[in-house]
Write a protein that holds these residues in place. Structure first.
Motif, short mmCIF file in Angstrom:
data_model
loop_
_atom_site.label_atom_id
_atom_site.label_comp_id
_atom_site.label_asym_id
_atom_site.label_seq_id
_atom_site.Cartn_x
_atom_site.Cartn_y
_atom_site.Cartn_z
N ARG A 35 55.90 34.65 38.65
CA ARG A 35 54.80 35.17 37.76
C ARG A 35 54.01 34.26 36.86
NH1 ARG A 35 55.68 40.10 35.88
NH2 ARG A 35 53.41 39.71 35.09
N MET A 43 44.59 33.72 36.83
CA MET A 43 45.54 34.69 37.40
C MET A 43 45.03 35.06 38.86
SD MET A 43 47.89 37.03 36.44
CE MET A 43 47.95 37.62 35.00
N PRO A 50 51.80 42.18 40.13
CA PRO A 50 51.47 41.94 38.89
C PRO A 50 50.59 40.63 38.56
CG PRO A 50 53.72 41.36 39.31
CD PRO A 50 53.09 41.93 40.78
N ARG A 101 50.15 33.63 36.89
CA ARG A 101 49.26 33.20 36.10
C ARG A 101 49.48 31.68 36.43
NH1 ARG A 101 46.18 34.94 31.92
NH2 ARG A 101 47.50 36.82 31.63
#
Lengths: 112, 110
Positions: A9, A88, A105, A108
């Motif tokens: 993530r 991102m 999702p 980053r």
């Protein structure tokens, strides 16, 4: 289930080092996409796979690589990260081209 | 953002009020998707439209391909509606490529 998963993530990378981002989906979608999103900018398509065929945008052709070893999995590879790669990264999939796209999702990426 | 123009760029609403967001296209859009970007950055699917209208709870969206625009109506705005709304269009000849607008940042105030 319309879940698209992305790992990691959050990613911290050093300038000049490689970066590998991972995306997976279990919807048996034949098309998978990678977009780059920077603050206050629109998401920008980098490349997409239709089945095993890779299509890369002309202006990002040399900066990003990708692989899709099977229907469920797609990676985005940066050979040598630069500061401008901080963004991102969003993965998406669709049943076929010209169908609704579902987004993960995001990862980053921060390049230092 | 030139091919897909979103308006307004930012909007503040009182809880319980209604509003409309708009996308104008300078390309021949064939389908439109609307997304809500949550605070973590994820894009949540709201609508996928061929020309016509769809409704889901307090949200309603329309896409007119001949007039080259799409709208997203929010009724009875709630605090959790806050975020950035993106529209994206697919065009003839660009199979699979979504062209995004710059987004409308909505803040719902109590």
């Amino acid at each position: 289930d319309t879940t698209v998963k992305q790992n990691p993530r959050y990613k911290l990378a050093r300038v000049g080092k490689p970066v590998n981002l991972i995306c997976s989906q279990t919807m048996n979608h034949d098309t998978m996409y990678w977009y780059q999103k920077k603050p206050n900018q629109a998401p920008k398509l980098l490349l997409f796979y239709y089945d095993k065929i890779l299509n890369r945008e002309a202006d990002t052709f040399e900066k990003f690589q990708s692989s899709r070893p099977n229907n469920s999995f797609c990676s985005l590879y940066i050979g040598s990260a630069g500061l401008e790669y901080s963004a991102m990264y969003l993965c998406a999939s669709s049943r076929a081209q010209k169908y609704e796209q579902y987004f993960g999702p995001g990862t980053r990426l921060t390049v230092l | 953002g030139d091919k897909v123009k979103q308006s307004p760029s930012a909007l503040s609403l009182q809880e319980g009020t209604n509003s409309a967001l708009r996308c104008n296209f300078s390309i021949a859009a064939t389908t439109v998707q609307w997304f809500l970007q949550n605070p973590r950055g994820s894009l949540i699917n709201l609508f996928y439209l061929v020309p016509g209208t769809k409704e889901n709870g307090r949200l309603k969206s329309a896409f007119d391909s001949k007039e080259s625009y799409s709208t997203l109506h929010i009724r009875d705005a709630q605090l959790e509606d806050s975020g950035t709304y993106f529209c994206a269009a697919e065009t003839t000849g660009n199979t699979g490529k979504l062209i995004f607008g710059l987004g409308t940042t909505l803040q719902v105030q109590p």
